[in-house]
Design a protein around this motif. Structure first.
Motif, PDB file in Angstrom:
ATOM      1  N   ARG A 141       0.830  -1.209   0.000  1.00 32.51           N
ATOM      2  CA  ARG A 141       0.000   0.000   0.000  1.00 32.51           C
ATOM      3  C   ARG A 141       0.864   1.258   0.000  1.00 32.51           C
ATOM      4  O   ARG A 141       0.604   2.202  -0.729  1.00 32.51           O
ATOM      5  N   LEU A 142       1.920   1.256   0.808  1.00 37.53           N
ATOM      6  CA  LEU A 142       2.807   2.417   0.893  1.00 37.53           C
ATOM      7  C   LEU A 142       3.950   2.349  -0.104  1.00 37.53           C
ATOM      8  O   LEU A 142       4.657   3.334  -0.302  1.00 37.53           O
ATOM      9  N   ASP A 143       4.146   1.168  -0.700  1.00 40.40           N
ATOM     10  CA  ASP A 143       5.298   0.920  -1.578  1.00 40.40           C
ATOM     11  C   ASP A 143       6.578   1.309  -0.848  1.00 40.40           C
ATOM     12  O   ASP A 143       7.419   2.042  -1.357  1.00 40.40           O
ATOM     13  N   ALA A 144       6.680   0.815   0.395  1.00 40.57           N
ATOM     14  CA  ALA A 144       7.813   1.208   1.228  1.00 40.57           C
ATOM     15  C   ALA A 144       8.136   0.116   2.241  1.00 40.57           C
ATOM     16  O   ALA A 144       7.295  -0.740   2.547  1.00 40.57           O
ATOM     17  N   TYR A 145       9.368   0.182   2.725  1.00 37.97           N
ATOM     18  CA  TYR A 145       9.804  -0.703   3.806  1.00 37.97           C
ATOM     19  C   TYR A 145       9.691   0.052   5.113  1.00 37.97           C
ATOM     20  O   TYR A 145       9.767   1.279   5.150  1.00 37.97           O
ATOM     21  N   LEU A 146       9.551  -0.714   6.211  1.00 32.77           N
ATOM     22  CA  LEU A 146       9.430  -0.107   7.526  1.00 32.77           C
ATOM     23  C   LEU A 146      10.817   0.065   8.138  1.00 32.77           C
ATOM     24  O   LEU A 146      11.645  -0.846   8.088  1.00 32.77           O
ATOM     25  N   GLY A 147      11.062   1.240   8.686  1.00 29.70           N
ATOM     26  CA  GLY A 147      12.316   1.506   9.382  1.00 29.70           C
ATOM     27  C   GLY A 147      12.091   1.466  10.882  1.00 29.70           C
ATOM     28  O   GLY A 147      11.313   2.249  11.411  1.00 29.70           O
ATOM     29  N   TYR A 148      12.745   0.494  11.543  1.00 25.21           N
ATOM     30  CA  TYR A 148      12.650   0.373  13.000  1.00 25.21           C
ATOM     31  C   TYR A 148      13.720   1.223  13.663  1.00 25.21           C
ATOM     32  O   TYR A 148      14.804   1.384  13.123  1.00 25.21           O
ATOM     33  N   VAL A 149      13.424   1.699  14.859  1.00 27.51           N
ATOM     34  CA  VAL A 149      14.412   2.446  15.637  1.00 27.51           C
ATOM     35  C   VAL A 149      15.531   1.485  16.026  1.00 27.51           C
ATOM     36  O   VAL A 149      15.271   0.381  16.522  1.00 27.51           O
ATOM     37  N   THR A 150      16.766   1.893  15.796  1.00 24.82           N
ATOM     38  CA  THR A 150      17.917   1.062  16.144  1.00 24.82           C
ATOM     39  C   THR A 150      18.113   1.065  17.649  1.00 24.82           C
ATOM     40  O   THR A 150      18.126   2.122  18.277  1.00 24.82           O
TER      41      THR A 150
END
Length: 152
Positions: A141-150
């Motif tokens: 839907r977002l055409d994106a990957y999720l970035g988690y907080v390191t």
């Protein structure tokens, strides 16, 4: 689905090969196999984006059991995939081989800001400043990957 190589699917009614000038070579072996197996196929090479208006009509007139191969620049592959999915193809009805570097769109899990990444496993969010880890979780839907907080 994007892959690092393409393979000819058995038992399909017809094959559609779709490439831009960068992707033509990668389809050569598959087209040769289709010819050797006397399988019906169509092959279109698109030189310019304006020629792609033909794709909607071309794909929508295909019968069930048709299998699509897409190869070319990342933007080209993405556009054709979206057209195929919109017309009714599923992700199991095609294979694609993007050629060249592809940037990923990354969405920050905290501020939902979008960033682009190449191959880095970590980036700093341009919107909230947190260090993010690029995950495998992809949103169509977002055409994106999720970035988690390191976490350190």
């Amino acid at each position: 689905m994007n892959q690092d190589h393409l393979s000819l699917m058995e038992g399909k009614r017809k094959f559609l090969f779709c490439a831009d000038s960068q992707g033509v070579r990668s389809l050569y072996i598959l087209v040769s196999q289709a010819i050797d197996e006397n399988a019906p196929f169509d092959f279109h090479i698109f030189q310019e984006e304006s020629e792609e208006s033909f794709v909607d009509e071309w794909i929508s007139h295909q019968k069930m059991g048709t299998y699509l191969y897409i190869s070319g620049a990342v933007d080209f592959v993405k556009r054709i995939q979206n057209k195929a999915l919109k017309i009714g193809f599923t992700e199991h009805d095609f294979q694609s081989l993007p050629i060249g570097p592809a940037k990923k769109k990354l969405v920050c899990c905290t501020c939902h800001g979008e960033s682009e990444v190449d191959v880095e496993p970590h980036i700093t969010c341009a919107h909230c400043g947190l260090e993010l880890e690029v995950s495998d979780h992809y949103s169509r839907r977002l055409d994106a990957y999720l970035g988690y907080v390191t976490i350190r």
